[in-house]
Design a protein around this motif. Sequence first.
Motif, PDB file in Angstrom:
ATOM      1  N   VAL A 146       0.838  -1.209   0.000  1.00 47.75           N
ATOM      2  CA  VAL A 146       0.000   0.000   0.000  1.00 47.75           C
ATOM      3  C   VAL A 146       0.867   1.250   0.000  1.00 47.75           C
ATOM      4  N   LEU A 147       1.906   1.250   0.844  1.00 50.22           N
ATOM      5  CA  LEU A 147       2.789   2.424   0.923  1.00 50.22           C
ATOM      6  C   LEU A 147       3.569   2.623  -0.375  1.00 50.22           C
ATOM      7  N   ASN A 148       3.875   1.513  -1.050  1.00 46.60           N
ATOM      8  CA  ASN A 148       4.590   1.610  -2.332  1.00 46.60           C
ATOM      9  C   ASN A 148       3.649   1.852  -3.513  1.00 46.60           C
ATOM     10  N   GLU A 149       2.353   1.877  -3.223  1.00 51.17           N
ATOM     11  CA  GLU A 149       1.316   2.027  -4.262  1.00 51.17           C
ATOM     12  C   GLU A 149       1.391   0.915  -5.298  1.00 51.17           C
ATOM     13  N   THR A 150       1.708  -0.295  -4.824  1.00 48.89           N
ATOM     14  CA  THR A 150       1.794  -1.451  -5.729  1.00 48.89           C
ATOM     15  C   THR A 150       0.780  -2.532  -5.360  1.00 48.89           C
ATOM     16  N   TYR A 151      -0.187  -2.188  -4.488  1.00 47.37           N
ATOM     17  CA  TYR A 151      -1.154  -3.208  -4.055  1.00 47.37           C
ATOM     18  C   TYR A 151      -2.169  -3.447  -5.169  1.00 47.37           C
ATOM     19  N   HIS A 152      -2.398  -4.733  -5.500  1.00 46.19           N
ATOM     20  CA  HIS A 152      -3.399  -5.099  -6.496  1.00 46.19           C
ATOM     21  C   HIS A 152      -4.298  -6.185  -5.919  1.00 46.19           C
ATOM     22  N   PHE A 153      -5.595  -6.035  -6.135  1.00 48.06           N
ATOM     23  CA  PHE A 153      -6.546  -7.050  -5.687  1.00 48.06           C
ATOM     24  C   PHE A 153      -6.566  -8.212  -6.679  1.00 48.06           C
ATOM     25  N   THR A 154      -6.676  -9.413  -6.134  1.00 52.29           N
ATOM     26  CA  THR A 154      -6.836 -10.608  -6.960  1.00 52.29           C
ATOM     27  C   THR A 154      -8.290 -10.700  -7.403  1.00 52.29           C
ATOM     28  N   GLY A 160     -13.879  13.553   1.963  1.00 54.46           N
ATOM     29  CA  GLY A 160     -12.628  13.889   2.631  1.00 54.46           C
ATOM     30  C   GLY A 160     -11.667  12.738   2.791  1.00 54.46           C
ATOM     31  N   LEU A 161     -11.846  11.678   2.013  1.00 52.76           N
ATOM     32  CA  LEU A 161     -10.962  10.514   2.123  1.00 52.76           C
ATOM     33  C   LEU A 161      -9.621  10.788   1.439  1.00 52.76           C
ATOM     34  N   GLY A 162      -8.551  10.266   2.014  1.00 54.87           N
ATOM     35  CA  GLY A 162      -7.218  10.467   1.471  1.00 54.87           C
ATOM     36  C   GLY A 162      -7.009   9.706   0.180  1.00 54.87           C
ATOM     37  N   ASN A 163      -5.940  10.069  -0.531  1.00 50.92           N
ATOM     38  CA  ASN A 163      -5.663   9.455  -1.829  1.00 50.92           C
ATOM     39  C   ASN A 163      -5.489   7.944  -1.747  1.00 50.92           C
ATOM     40  N   ALA A 164      -4.788   7.464  -0.701  1.00 46.41           N
ATOM     41  CA  ALA A 164      -4.509   6.027  -0.591  1.00 46.41           C
ATOM     42  C   ALA A 164      -5.801   5.233  -0.417  1.00 46.41           C
ATOM     43  N   VAL A 165      -6.687   5.713   0.449  1.00 50.90           N
ATOM     44  CA  VAL A 165      -7.949   5.003   0.696  1.00 50.90           C
ATOM     45  C   VAL A 165      -8.834   5.059  -0.550  1.00 50.90           C
ATOM     46  N   ARG A 166      -8.908   6.219  -1.172  1.00 52.13           N
ATOM     47  CA  ARG A 166      -9.708   6.355  -2.395  1.00 52.13           C
ATOM     48  C   ARG A 166      -9.196   5.413  -3.482  1.00 52.13           C
ATOM     49  N   SER A 167      -7.882   5.355  -3.613  1.00 56.58           N
ATOM     50  CA  SER A 167      -7.272   4.511  -4.637  1.00 56.58           C
ATOM     51  C   SER A 167      -7.600   3.042  -4.403  1.00 56.58           C
ATOM     52  N   LEU A 168      -7.542   2.598  -3.138  1.00 55.83           N
ATOM     53  CA  LEU A 168      -7.857   1.205  -2.815  1.00 55.83           C
ATOM     54  C   LEU A 168      -9.335   0.909  -3.070  1.00 55.83           C
ATOM     55  N   CYS A 169     -10.197   1.853  -2.720  1.00 52.98           N
ATOM     56  CA  CYS A 169     -11.638   1.666  -2.952  1.00 52.98           C
ATOM     57  C   CYS A 169     -11.929   1.492  -4.430  1.00 52.98           C
ATOM     58  N   MET A 170     -11.369   2.362  -5.240  1.00 58.22           N
ATOM     59  CA  MET A 170     -11.639   2.301  -6.673  1.00 58.22           C
ATOM     60  C   MET A 170     -10.996   1.062  -7.305  1.00 58.22           C
ATOM     61  N   ALA A 171      -9.832   0.670  -6.807  1.00 62.26           N
ATOM     62  CA  ALA A 171      -9.201  -0.554  -7.322  1.00 62.26           C
ATOM     63  C   ALA A 171     -10.074  -1.767  -7.005  1.00 62.26           C
ATOM     64  N   ALA A 172     -10.676  -1.774  -5.811  1.00 62.31           N
ATOM     65  CA  ALA A 172     -11.528  -2.901  -5.411  1.00 62.31           C
ATOM     66  C   ALA A 172     -12.770  -2.995  -6.284  1.00 62.31           C
ATOM     67  N   VAL A 173     -13.438  -1.867  -6.536  1.00 58.61           N
ATOM     68  CA  VAL A 173     -14.689  -1.928  -7.311  1.00 58.61           C
ATOM     69  C   VAL A 173     -14.423  -2.225  -8.792  1.00 58.61           C
ATOM     70  N   ARG A 174     -13.198  -1.975  -9.257  1.00 58.72           N
ATOM     71  CA  ARG A 174     -12.873  -2.272 -10.659  1.00 58.72           C
ATOM     72  C   ARG A 174     -12.393  -3.705 -10.855  1.00 58.72           C
TER      73      ARG A 174
END
Length: 397
Positions: free
Chosen positions: A11-19, A112-126
């Motif tokens: 997550v900190l490296n911005e390399t997290y991907h959902f299976t 008001g969600l931060g970039n990291a949380v928003r990014s994970l949310c959108m990655a999950a729904v996609r």
Amino acid sequence: MEECSIIERKVLNETYHFTAFKERLLLRGATREPRQISIPTVRDRLTLRAVCEALHLTEPRSAGSSPHAIVDRVVASIRSGEPNRSFVRVDVRNFFPSVTHLRLEAALKSAGLGNAVRSLCMAAVRTPTGSAGEPNDRGIPQGLSISNALAAIYMLKFDARQGSRFPTFFRYVDDILCICPTPQAQQVLTSITRSLNSIGLRAHALGVAGKTEISPVENGIDFLGYRISEENVSIRDSSYKRMFKNILKVITDYRYRKRDEKTLFRLNLKITGCRIDGKRRGWMMFFCRTEDTSQLAFLDQFVRRQLAKAGFPKELQSNVKTFVKSYHEIRYRYYHTNYIPNFDAFDQSEKIKTIALLTQKDPVEIATWDIQRIEDEFNRLISKEVHDLEEDVGSPS
């Protein structure tokens, strides 16, 4: 802990991907398409739970309103004494699959969600579910721990807008109810439908059975599993009949297996529900807002008759709990009762006894296990039983 370290690093490296999520289909009858449930991997489940906690901390309204709170408000509203009013009920078609990602991302930013949380949310729904190879460009997968929170955030502006227009506006996920003067009912329905259209959602057409309807308040209405009227709040017929089937499943299993103590445990759990992870679980827990105890008394008679037919030992029949007693304990003595099992408070000896009862293993043998093994096995078995309790409630819509 090893998985948590990997998650943190990625997550900190911005390399997290959902299976890609595993697919499970829930049947909804011969005339309806099955509901697609998305099942994440263990690592993704940990990540999504952390994201869900972040959503609730940043935007508390993402937790939504409880069905009980909404039912209480509806009942108070219709009993206020105002004449000539109608229910306007609107059911959203394919709510979760219809959410547009552009609007969802904008709603997350507004919350008001931060970039990291928003990014994970959108990655999950996609992330695709099942054999679908392409990423999703629309919809929220159902079955994720963040699904309801994302849906709640998506609807925040809609709820605020409708609430300012109509003081008696209520929404629970995809089920909308508004109480208004009868002459204004059609206008209210049109307004709500247009507002839904503006955010990419569609309502069922007026007149579809059990979906979108306009009904005089004096006729009552089915909402969130209840039948609500000015005179009485009872359990909706379909929800009520479901419990008869659930009871028969346990007793039919007893007819073939003749496991007295396990049947008693499972039947009592069906009747009382339980407390676990600080939450209420079970059919009676959900329907404790009913005012029609005659329905519960009839269920108790049904249980007694079916047990007698199945040849359940008479000496154990007196230990079978009742819906009527459970109702009163939940409504008036919830924090002081021992009648409702609280699995959070079970000590090690109670956990050993429960494991032995559900698995038919020797409690002496179980007592030789290390503490973690006992804990894991207890949690596994109770999780299965609690999952069945959630199935008992069914969809409240």
